[in-house]
Each structure stands twice: as C-alpha cells, then as structure tokens.
Design a protein around this motif. Sequence first.
Motif, mmCIF file in Angstrom:
data_model
loop_
_atom_site.group_PDB
_atom_site.id
_atom_site.type_symbol
_atom_site.label_atom_id
_atom_site.label_comp_id
_atom_site.label_asym_id
_atom_site.label_seq_id
_atom_site.Cartn_x
_atom_site.Cartn_y
_atom_site.Cartn_z
ATOM 1 N N UNK A 1 0.823 -1.224 0.000
ATOM 2 C CA UNK A 1 0.000 0.000 0.000
ATOM 3 C C UNK A 1 0.853 1.269 0.000
ATOM 4 N N UNK A 2 2.176 1.131 0.186
ATOM 5 C CA UNK A 2 3.037 2.334 0.199
ATOM 6 C C UNK A 2 3.336 2.732 -1.240
ATOM 7 N N UNK A 3 2.860 3.902 -1.630
ATOM 8 C CA UNK A 3 3.049 4.347 -3.022
ATOM 9 C C UNK A 3 4.066 5.460 -3.148
ATOM 10 N N UNK A 4 4.374 6.102 -2.025
ATOM 11 C CA UNK A 4 5.311 7.228 -2.051
ATOM 12 C C UNK A 4 5.822 7.457 -0.636
ATOM 13 N N UNK A 5 6.900 8.254 -0.532
ATOM 14 C CA UNK A 5 7.438 8.597 0.793
ATOM 15 C C UNK A 5 6.669 9.795 1.323
ATOM 16 N N UNK A 6 5.514 9.541 1.929
ATOM 17 C CA UNK A 6 4.650 10.636 2.396
ATOM 18 C C UNK A 6 4.969 11.013 3.843
#
Length: 308
Positions: A291-296
């Motif tokens: 579910x991690x799509x970017x370094x938010x």
Amino acid sequence: MSQRPDLPAAWALDVPVLNAPMGGVAGGRLAAAVSAAGGLGMIGNGSSSTAEALQVQLALLGDMDRFGIGLIDWVLRKEPMLWRAALDASPVALSVSFGTDFGWVSEARSVGAVTITQVFDVDGACRAQDAGVDVVVARGLEGGGHGEPHRTRTQLLPDVIAAVDKPVLAAGGISTANDVRAALRAGAAGVWIGTAFAACPEALTTAGQRATMIAASGTDTVLTRAVDTALGYPWSPQHPSRVIANEFSRRWTGREEALAADASARAELREAMAADDTRVVPVDAGMGVGAIEAARPAAEVVDALMRS
Ligand SMILES: Cc1cc2nc3c(=O)[nH]c(=O)nc-3n(C[C@H](O)[C@H](O)[C@H](O)COP(=O)(O)O)c2cc1C
C-alpha cells in the motif's frame, strides 16, 4: 458486551494511532511527527541500540514531550545503560517486547510510563496481563520486522480482546483506513503500525530502503533469520523477521547454519549495508508494504489511515 477499556488519558491522543518502535527506523523525528499528528510517536531501539544512540534520537524530538520508547527484551538486558536512559527520558509509554521476564514493568511504572508489550497468542496476552502490563499489542503474522508468526491479525485480535481486560492495540499489516476501521470495529482500542510509517521522510530509512518499499507488493515479503544470523544477533529461533525478499534472503533462509560459517557472505551483507544496496540487504517490512506508493510525511499517513 462489557465496555472496552480506553487507551490511557495521559497519552492525550486525538487519533488512536501509535507508530511501532522500529529499531533504526523510528527515531525522534518520526516519533515527534506522529505525536504532532495526534497519535503517539514511539522511538525504537533495535538489536544494536545503545544509550548514546537513544540520546541522539531523544534530542531530535524537539519540544515534543508526548512520546514513547520501545525496546527489545534481550537488548535491554545486554544494555542496562540503555534501559536507564529510557527511564530517565520520562516517556509516557515504555514497551518491551520479545521476552518472558516482566521485571521491567514495575521500573517503567515507577517513572510514570504506561507499559506496553506485543503478544502473539492468547497465552502471551494472559502472561502480560498477569505481569501488570497496561496495554497489550495483538501482533499478527503479517507484521514487519520480528515477531512470532502464529496467526493473522484478524484471527488473533478477537481472541486477545476476549482474554484480557486491558486496552488492546491491533498490529500486523495495517496500512489502509479500511484496516484501521476493521481493527477498531473488532474492539481494538487503537492501532500499532510499523511498515506504513517506515517510508516517511521523517523515518531513519535510507533512500534505497524507501525505494524498495515503494516498489514492493504485499506478496513480496518473507520470514527469515538470515540477517540476524549474519550479523550475529542472538534472536531466538521463534522470532524470525519479516522482510522484503531479495537475493540474500532467498539464498540463505533455511540455511542459517551454513551462513553462520560463511565469513564472506557475512562480510558481503555488511558491505552492502554500508552501500545501501537493498539487492543484498533485506528491508524489514510487513505484508501491508504494497500500500506504500510514495514517501509521504507522517501527518499525511496518519490522515490517510483515519479517513472515514
Ligand atoms: C523496520 C521495522 C523495525 C522494527 N523494529 C522493532 C523493534 O525494534 N522493536 C519492536 O518491538 N518491534 C519492532 N518492529 C515490529 C513492530 O513493533 C510491529 O510488530 C510491526 O511493525 C507491525 O506490523 P506492520 O509493520 O505490518 O505495521 C519492527 C518493524 C519494522 C517494520
């Protein structure tokens, strides 16, 4: 059904979210960011932590005085100064996991900290309750890093909730608002989340580790003892760690004895760590990594997890 106990008022939570105390990943910046977002930030101390390393992370909290500290049982025993430093920091929560001796509980309470431990089955939950632990984390086998991989979170959580009269945090593979809602509906008092915070810019993860997490899918993880064996950490065999599978984990998982005897493979791992080469160094992560799509930033992660 009787009223479920609430999380401690002293934590002053706006949202029932704690970041897991991930050694080498959850430092002072991440803990401060999670607390600023209304949750409770935890500073992790991993297999190689020391009192000095903890002091560095404590300094990065800035003005944030609402934070917790997490330790690993065998590290606490090996590093008494680290335990002392954790007590002296006046955290609002202290967690110690992966042990069976709960002697630390009374010391933690004597400095005003709420005590937490992770459990992996009902027996462990009852032992923690009998030892006076205040908050129990029911950690399913989906979770990243070390754990006892017996049951999934959805299997484990209701049984732990039924077995103890303490607040229970759900853990293992929680990475979406749906996961959080399901855990709270099942009776969890809150959630304890590692992987979903590990790629935040406030975390201590390297650029290579973040890129590997963003690229991974939830089926890419594997349980292994290879990294601990190569680095000489005395984890018990019942506590493998969940990592993103790579060349190294594929070559050595199940062949740990051969790895322990292979100095060049162990040196290869250390060199790759220095070079941030995640083709060799497995990255700790749970099944929610997909579910991690970017370094938010942590505040955005908390917001997304609590979206209704
Ligand atoms: C990178 C990483 C490092 C971890 N280090 C620790 C640790 O030092 N101490 C600890 O109690 N748990 C540690 N854990 C396990 C977490 O406490 C928790 O069980 C796990 O993160 C929950 O599953 P999730 O990662 O799928 O959210 C770690 C987990 C990860 C992903």
